[in-house]
Design a protein around this motif. Structure first.
Motif, PDB file in Angstrom:
ATOM      1  N   MET A  27       0.797  -0.880   0.067  1.00  0.00           N
ATOM      2  CA  MET A  27       0.026   0.138  -0.076  1.00  0.00           C
ATOM      3  C   MET A  27       1.177   0.747  -0.118  1.00  0.00           C
ATOM      4  N   THR A  28       0.759   2.375  -0.885  1.00  0.00           N
ATOM      5  CA  THR A  28       0.882   3.514  -0.564  1.00  0.00           C
ATOM      6  C   THR A  28       1.161   4.072   0.486  1.00  0.00           C
ATOM      7  N   GLU A  29       2.323   4.745   0.571  1.00  0.00           N
ATOM      8  CA  GLU A  29       2.803   5.898   2.050  1.00  0.00           C
ATOM      9  C   GLU A  29       2.295   6.672   2.221  1.00  0.00           C
ATOM     10  N   PRO A  30       1.263   6.979   3.449  1.00  0.00           N
ATOM     11  CA  PRO A  30       0.518   8.536   2.502  1.00  0.00           C
ATOM     12  C   PRO A  30       1.720  10.037   3.000  1.00  0.00           C
ATOM     13  N   THR A  31       2.365   9.834   3.447  1.00  0.00           N
ATOM     14  CA  THR A  31       3.198  10.593   3.740  1.00  0.00           C
ATOM     15  C   THR A  31       4.392   9.774   3.797  1.00  0.00           C
ATOM     16  N   GLY A  32       5.710  10.576   3.390  1.00  0.00           N
ATOM     17  CA  GLY A  32       6.966  10.468   3.606  1.00  0.00           C
ATOM     18  C   GLY A  32       8.014  10.029   4.319  1.00  0.00           C
ATOM     19  N   GLY A  33       8.675   8.890   4.608  1.00  0.00           N
ATOM     20  CA  GLY A  33       9.278   8.715   5.368  1.00  0.00           C
ATOM     21  C   GLY A  33       8.822   8.252   6.813  1.00  0.00           C
ATOM     22  N   LEU A  34       7.609   7.381   6.845  1.00  0.00           N
ATOM     23  CA  LEU A  34       7.070   6.616   8.026  1.00  0.00           C
ATOM     24  C   LEU A  34       7.091   5.227   7.558  1.00  0.00           C
ATOM     25  N   ARG A  35       7.652   4.781   9.178  1.00  0.00           N
ATOM     26  CA  ARG A  35       7.779   3.447   9.526  1.00  0.00           C
ATOM     27  C   ARG A  35       6.854   2.595  10.061  1.00  0.00           C
ATOM     28  N   LEU A  36       6.857   1.173   9.850  1.00  0.00           N
ATOM     29  CA  LEU A  36       5.415   0.698  10.686  1.00  0.00           C
ATOM     30  C   LEU A  36       7.176  -0.386  11.519  1.00  0.00           C
ATOM     31  N   GLU A  37       6.906  -0.413  12.532  1.00  0.00           N
ATOM     32  CA  GLU A  37       7.861  -0.779  13.490  1.00  0.00           C
ATOM     33  C   GLU A  37       7.437  -1.631  14.786  1.00  0.00           C
ATOM     34  N   LEU A  38       8.374  -2.738  15.165  1.00  0.00           N
ATOM     35  CA  LEU A  38       7.701  -3.483  16.221  1.00  0.00           C
ATOM     36  C   LEU A  38       8.374  -2.807  17.424  1.00  0.00           C
ATOM     37  N   LEU A  39       7.143  -2.745  18.225  1.00  0.00           N
ATOM     38  CA  LEU A  39       7.469  -1.766  19.637  1.00  0.00           C
ATOM     39  C   LEU A  39       8.887  -2.705  20.492  1.00  0.00           C
ATOM     40  N   SER A  40       9.785  -1.685  20.670  1.00  0.00           N
ATOM     41  CA  SER A  40      10.540  -2.151  21.731  1.00  0.00           C
ATOM     42  C   SER A  40      10.740  -1.050  22.838  1.00  0.00           C
ATOM     43  N   LEU A  41      12.576  -1.503  23.264  1.00  0.00           N
ATOM     44  CA  LEU A  41      12.723  -0.795  24.229  1.00  0.00           C
ATOM     45  C   LEU A  41      13.248   0.709  23.628  1.00  0.00           C
ATOM     46  N   ARG A  42      13.801   0.339  23.005  1.00  0.00           N
ATOM     47  CA  ARG A  42      14.543   2.277  22.557  1.00  0.00           C
ATOM     48  C   ARG A  42      13.472   2.754  22.337  1.00  0.00           C
ATOM     49  N   HIS A  43      11.941   2.162  22.212  1.00  0.00           N
ATOM     50  CA  HIS A  43      10.842   3.446  21.784  1.00  0.00           C
ATOM     51  C   HIS A  43      10.469   4.335  23.159  1.00  0.00           C
ATOM     52  N   ARG A  44      11.450   4.089  24.017  1.00  0.00           N
ATOM     53  CA  ARG A  44      10.645   4.150  25.479  1.00  0.00           C
ATOM     54  C   ARG A  44      10.313   6.174  25.118  1.00  0.00           C
ATOM     55  N   ARG A  45      11.260   6.541  25.277  1.00  0.00           N
ATOM     56  CA  ARG A  45      11.057   8.382  25.700  1.00  0.00           C
ATOM     57  C   ARG A  45      10.051   8.329  24.484  1.00  0.00           C
ATOM     58  N   GLY A 103      -6.401  12.035  10.067  1.00  0.00           N
ATOM     59  CA  GLY A 103      -6.512  12.339   9.170  1.00  0.00           C
ATOM     60  C   GLY A 103      -5.631  12.366   7.094  1.00  0.00           C
ATOM     61  N   ARG A 104      -4.661  11.713   7.679  1.00  0.00           N
ATOM     62  CA  ARG A 104      -4.185  11.463   6.083  1.00  0.00           C
ATOM     63  C   ARG A 104      -3.431   9.884   6.016  1.00  0.00           C
ATOM     64  N   GLY A 105      -4.711   9.310   6.462  1.00  0.00           N
ATOM     65  CA  GLY A 105      -4.354   7.768   6.053  1.00  0.00           C
ATOM     66  C   GLY A 105      -3.531   6.857   6.997  1.00  0.00           C
ATOM     67  N   ILE A 106      -2.920   7.595   7.942  1.00  0.00           N
ATOM     68  CA  ILE A 106      -1.975   6.816   8.502  1.00  0.00           C
ATOM     69  C   ILE A 106      -2.698   5.679   9.528  1.00  0.00           C
ATOM     70  N   ALA A 107      -3.641   6.044   9.580  1.00  0.00           N
ATOM     71  CA  ALA A 107      -4.461   4.184  10.460  1.00  0.00           C
ATOM     72  C   ALA A 107      -4.681   3.247   9.484  1.00  0.00           C
ATOM     73  N   THR A 108      -4.789   3.862   8.434  1.00  0.00           N
ATOM     74  CA  THR A 108      -5.638   2.979   7.383  1.00  0.00           C
ATOM     75  C   THR A 108      -4.508   2.502   7.310  1.00  0.00           C
ATOM     76  N   TRP A 109      -2.840   3.148   6.208  1.00  0.00           N
ATOM     77  CA  TRP A 109      -1.635   2.723   6.171  1.00  0.00           C
ATOM     78  C   TRP A 109      -1.202   1.710   7.006  1.00  0.00           C
ATOM     79  N   GLY A 110      -1.402   1.509   8.414  1.00  0.00           N
ATOM     80  CA  GLY A 110      -0.762   1.074   9.994  1.00  0.00           C
ATOM     81  C   GLY A 110      -1.021  -0.253   9.829  1.00  0.00           C
ATOM     82  N   VAL A 111      -2.712  -0.104   9.713  1.00  0.00           N
ATOM     83  CA  VAL A 111      -3.118  -1.296  10.419  1.00  0.00           C
ATOM     84  C   VAL A 111      -3.284  -1.938   8.946  1.00  0.00           C
ATOM     85  N   THR A 112      -3.146  -1.986   7.715  1.00  0.00           N
ATOM     86  CA  THR A 112      -2.444  -2.634   6.400  1.00  0.00           C
ATOM     87  C   THR A 112      -1.466  -3.222   6.712  1.00  0.00           C
ATOM     88  N   CYS A 113      -0.266  -2.895   7.150  1.00  0.00           N
ATOM     89  CA  CYS A 113       0.945  -3.614   6.984  1.00  0.00           C
ATOM     90  C   CYS A 113       1.262  -4.271   8.360  1.00  0.00           C
TER      91      CYS A 113
END
Ligand SMILES: CC(C)(COP(=O)(O)OP(=O)(O)OC[C@H]1O[C@@H](n2cnc3c(N)ncnc32)[C@H](O)[C@@H]1OP(=O)(O)O)[C@@H](O)C(=O)NCCC(=O)NCCS
Length: 168
Positions: free
Chosen positions: A1-19, A102-112
């Motif tokens: 699926m096309t990314e809604p805006t540049g630079g978005l990434r879906l990542e598995l939650l890890s300890l480095r996401h703490r902050r 409203g930028r399609g992020i939920a739709t993109w994230g759920v699809t990924c």
């Protein structure tokens, strides 16, 4: 699926996401409280414990808990698939930062996230949506979910909910 805006990434939650995760939850606390309910003070005072427990769920293969990050590394959304070790009982949840609506992020994230779930053997995903949440219902439609009918609300919610399901 096309990314809604540049630079978005879906990542598995890890300890480095703490902050970034704490910033996401604190900055959007009031917004999420209005739409889906408040996490409560305990969530923030025990934040490290909460994060460690969630990361352990990812590590053990019980859940697929994801964050969507932008080009600067900030978290703009969470997408959670719970109980992926029960391939027909997996539950979906998601939330998007107020500033990123409203930028399609939920739709993109759920699809990924559903693509990842297929690779883990998940066959059926369930979701609940409040009858007062048309944006979330639209996301589920975009992501191929079918309406099942009225369902029990999540614990503590006074709202009416509809159940949805997607076979993968
Ligand atoms: C629901 C939520 C996840 C949507 O995130 P988002 O990134 O803005 O969603 P998307 O941009 O992918 O899609 C939203 C869709 O709803 C539509 N929409 C938005 N507000 C709407 C409204 N009031 N009525 C009808 N449709 C609406 C948008 O137009 C879009 O549909 P479109 O692509 O056909 O135009 C976000 O608002 C949120 O985090 N809300 C609080 C938490 C929540 O409700 N989580 C879901 C729990 S089930």
């Amino acid at each position: 699926m096309t990314e809604p805006t540049g630079g978005l990434r879906l990542e598995l939650l890890s300890l480095r996401h703490r902050r970034a995760l704490e910033v996401f939850e604190r900055v959007n606390r009031e917004f999420f409280a209005r739409h889906i309910g408040d996490r409560g003070d305990d969530f923030f005072t025990r934040f490290d414990v909460h994060l460690a427990e969630r990361v352990a769920e990812n590590t053990s293969g019980r859940s697929l808990l994801c964050v969507v990050t932008d080009a600067s590394g900030e978290i703009v959304a969470r997408v959670n698939l719970l109980d992926i070790d029960q391939p027909e009982q997996t539950e979906l949840g998601y939330r998007v930062a107020e500033r990123a609506q409203g930028r399609g992020i939920a739709t993109w994230g759920v699809t990924c996230a559903l693509d990842l779930a297929v690779g883990r053997g998940v066959r059926r995903v369930h979701a609940k949506v409040a009858t007062t949440n048309p944006a979330s219902r639209r996301v589920l439609e975009h992501c191929g979910f079918a309406l099942v009918g009225p369902t029990d609300p999540p614990a503590g919610s006074p709202k009416s909910f509809l159940g949805c399901r997607r076979d993968l």
